[in-house]
Design a protein around this motif. Structure first.
Motif, PDB file in Angstrom:
ATOM      1  N   ALA A 101      31.013 -17.562 -14.330  1.00 45.84           N
ATOM      2  CA  ALA A 101      30.044 -18.701 -15.860  1.00 45.84           C
ATOM      3  C   ALA A 101      30.876 -18.278 -16.243  1.00 45.84           C
ATOM      4  O   ALA A 101      30.491 -19.921 -17.934  1.00 45.84           O
ATOM      5  N   GLN A 102      31.291 -17.481 -16.848  1.00 49.64           N
ATOM      6  CA  GLN A 102      31.713 -17.322 -18.384  1.00 49.64           C
ATOM      7  C   GLN A 102      33.408 -18.810 -18.409  1.00 49.64           C
ATOM      8  O   GLN A 102      33.894 -19.218 -19.716  1.00 49.64           O
ATOM      9  N   PHE A 103      34.427 -18.060 -17.410  1.00 48.44           N
ATOM     10  CA  PHE A 103      35.663 -18.509 -17.162  1.00 48.44           C
ATOM     11  C   PHE A 103      36.344 -19.896 -16.396  1.00 48.44           C
ATOM     12  O   PHE A 103      37.286 -20.367 -16.565  1.00 48.44           O
ATOM     13  N   VAL A 104      35.039 -20.292 -15.617  1.00 46.75           N
ATOM     14  CA  VAL A 104      34.620 -21.251 -14.965  1.00 46.75           C
ATOM     15  C   VAL A 104      33.716 -22.860 -15.260  1.00 46.75           C
ATOM     16  O   VAL A 104      34.184 -23.383 -15.875  1.00 46.75           O
ATOM     17  N   ALA A 105      32.488 -21.885 -15.507  1.00 43.37           N
ATOM     18  CA  ALA A 105      31.493 -22.769 -15.595  1.00 43.37           C
ATOM     19  C   ALA A 105      31.647 -23.379 -17.286  1.00 43.37           C
ATOM     20  O   ALA A 105      31.496 -24.552 -17.314  1.00 43.37           O
ATOM     21  N   LEU A 106      31.219 -22.103 -17.854  1.00 47.71           N
ATOM     22  CA  LEU A 106      31.508 -22.447 -19.231  1.00 47.71           C
ATOM     23  C   LEU A 106      32.436 -23.129 -20.223  1.00 47.71           C
ATOM     24  O   LEU A 106      32.213 -23.856 -20.747  1.00 47.71           O
ATOM     25  N   PHE A 120      24.155 -20.058 -23.274  1.00 47.04           N
ATOM     26  CA  PHE A 120      22.742 -19.586 -23.255  1.00 47.04           C
ATOM     27  C   PHE A 120      22.653 -20.070 -21.731  1.00 47.04           C
ATOM     28  O   PHE A 120      21.936 -18.524 -20.620  1.00 47.04           O
ATOM     29  N   ALA A 121      22.073 -21.265 -21.283  1.00 52.34           N
ATOM     30  CA  ALA A 121      21.577 -21.682 -20.180  1.00 52.34           C
ATOM     31  C   ALA A 121      22.566 -21.878 -19.404  1.00 52.34           C
ATOM     32  O   ALA A 121      21.936 -21.793 -18.370  1.00 52.34           O
ATOM     33  N   THR A 122      23.722 -21.380 -19.085  1.00 54.01           N
ATOM     34  CA  THR A 122      24.785 -21.711 -19.028  1.00 54.01           C
ATOM     35  C   THR A 122      24.898 -20.573 -17.726  1.00 54.01           C
ATOM     36  O   THR A 122      24.780 -20.121 -16.109  1.00 54.01           O
ATOM     37  N   GLY A 123      24.739 -19.340 -17.984  1.00 55.88           N
ATOM     38  CA  GLY A 123      24.194 -17.683 -17.732  1.00 55.88           C
ATOM     39  C   GLY A 123      22.928 -17.909 -17.009  1.00 55.88           C
ATOM     40  O   GLY A 123      23.039 -17.330 -16.343  1.00 55.88           O
ATOM     41  N   TYR A 124      22.094 -18.289 -17.657  1.00 53.02           N
ATOM     42  CA  TYR A 124      20.524 -18.344 -16.909  1.00 53.02           C
ATOM     43  C   TYR A 124      20.490 -18.473 -15.783  1.00 53.02           C
ATOM     44  O   TYR A 124      20.141 -18.228 -14.407  1.00 53.02           O
ATOM     45  N   THR A 125      20.709 -19.789 -15.762  1.00 54.71           N
ATOM     46  CA  THR A 125      21.016 -21.036 -14.423  1.00 54.71           C
ATOM     47  C   THR A 125      21.871 -20.522 -13.439  1.00 54.71           C
ATOM     48  O   THR A 125      21.353 -20.671 -11.838  1.00 54.71           O
ATOM     49  N   ALA A 161      22.099 -17.797  -8.343  1.00 52.39           N
ATOM     50  CA  ALA A 161      22.840 -16.616  -6.988  1.00 52.39           C
ATOM     51  C   ALA A 161      21.746 -16.150  -6.590  1.00 52.39           C
ATOM     52  O   ALA A 161      21.875 -14.896  -5.617  1.00 52.39           O
ATOM     53  N   GLY A 162      19.982 -15.872  -7.029  1.00 52.88           N
ATOM     54  CA  GLY A 162      19.477 -14.763  -6.793  1.00 52.88           C
ATOM     55  C   GLY A 162      18.745 -13.730  -6.921  1.00 52.88           C
ATOM     56  O   GLY A 162      18.561 -12.601  -7.120  1.00 52.88           O
ATOM     57  N   LEU A 163      19.951 -14.122  -9.009  1.00 48.94           N
ATOM     58  CA  LEU A 163      20.315 -12.364  -8.826  1.00 48.94           C
ATOM     59  C   LEU A 163      18.228 -12.132 -10.062  1.00 48.94           C
ATOM     60  O   LEU A 163      17.535 -13.143 -10.423  1.00 48.94           O
ATOM     61  N   PRO A 164      18.411 -10.915 -10.066  1.00 45.81           N
ATOM     62  CA  PRO A 164      17.148 -10.141 -10.639  1.00 45.81           C
ATOM     63  C   PRO A 164      16.622 -10.933 -12.069  1.00 45.81           C
ATOM     64  O   PRO A 164      18.014 -11.134 -12.318  1.00 45.81           O
TER      65      PRO A 164
END
Length: 309
Positions: A55-60, A225-230, A235-238
């Motif tokens: 999420a940090q180094f690719v998606a954002l 913030f939305a990227t990290g949450y989504t 990924a099914g994380l709790p």
């Protein structure tokens, strides 16, 4: 009023040297609050770790690139947004995660690992996304940025203080336990002070151009913030891990961005204004989100969970 791509913010060499020292001190404070177990801990949370790094180094950076294409800001503003997206998180993310009842151990581990990875990934990421941007790439070529020079600079202000702090924490744990909190608070306040100083010393420019970047910064931060949450949700994380990763991806070290902007880009107007505004808005948005989560129980648990690293 000059176009934002043509202005250069004033920051003399002595002030820049002190800012470099302050940022190195900030990284030293992060390292004092880091243990080798933090790196080992990610092996016990491989999915969360992989999601956070991706999420940090690719998606954002990719989403930021798309946002600059949609908003079509000035080239220097686009470069500033891309640079901020490529920055690692700061330890304020750990404090906000604690406030949000998130997985603090995961947050601390991610901060440590992400800052280590950023030494190499950050300049390469920025060179890639900035180099393919249709309007920012020509401006970037005029600056003749050498990613290897940036790696060396980041190594000096992030890598060496981080290694030194880790070594001291391992060698003298009692001393570290006593001083890590004051060092962390002092370094964070010093960094905020220098961001304030950078803005105050160029107040006219910020007044003239803040309107150009404010909407972009607010949208960009919300997307971070939305990227990290989504991604963590997909990924099914709790919920406990999602809160940590949301904040970890949403909080960027804009102070590091300012150092690099003044060191390699001559205080280029749009970049500096973006990093300066981001430095304040990011913390405000993070506090709002953490406070909202603090009033809501963690899903999947019967009681509020707090974990210390």
């Amino acid at each position: 009023m000059l176009p934002v791509d043509e202005i250069r913010l004033n920051f003399n060499p002595a002030s820049l040297a002190v800012l470099n020292a302050v940022l190195a001190f900030l990284m030293f404070g992060i390292a004092l609050d880091t243990r080798l177990d933090d790196f080992r801990r990610v092996l016990r949370m491989p999915l969360a770790f992989a999601v956070g790094i991706g999420a940090q180094f690719v998606a954002l950076p990719a989403i930021t690139f798309a946002l600059t294409l949609a908003l079509q800001p000035g080239p220097s503003i686009a470069l500033g947004m891309i640079l901020v997206a490529c920055c690692p998180p700061g330890n304020v993310s750990n404090l906000l995660t604690h406030r949000a009842n998130g997985n603090v151990a995961l947050s601390v581990s991610m901060t440590a690992v992400s800052n280590a990875i950023a030494i190499v990934a950050m300049p390469l990421n920025f060179a890639f996304w900035g180099g393919i941007h249709p309007t920012a790439a020509p401006l970037l070529r005029t600056i003749a940025l050498d990613p290897l020079d940036m790696v060396g600079h980041i190594l000096l202000i992030i890598g060496l203080p981080f290694v030194l702090g880790l070594w001291l924490a391992h060698r003298w744990p009692a001393w570290t336990l006593r001083f890590k909190r004051p060092v962390r608070i002092l370094s964070f306040l010093a960094l905020i002070g220098f961001i304030v100083g950078a803005i105050a010393g160029n107040w006219r420019y910020f007044l003239d151009y803040v309107g150009l970047v404010l909407l972009a910064v607010v949208l960009h931060d919300a997307l971070a913030f939305a990227t990290g949450y989504t991604i963590s949700r997909l990924a099914g994380l709790p919920d406990y891990d999602r809160r940590a990763l949301t904040i970890e991806v949403g909080i960027r070290n804009a102070g590091l961005g300012l150092v690099l902007i003044f060191s390699f880009f001559g205080g280029l107007g749009g970049m500096a204004v973006v990093a300066g505004v981001w430095g304040f808005w990011d913390i405000i948005a993070g506090l709002i989100l953490a406070d909202w989560w603090a009033r809501r129980p963690v899903q999947g648990t019967t009681t509020t969970v707090r974990e210390t690293a």
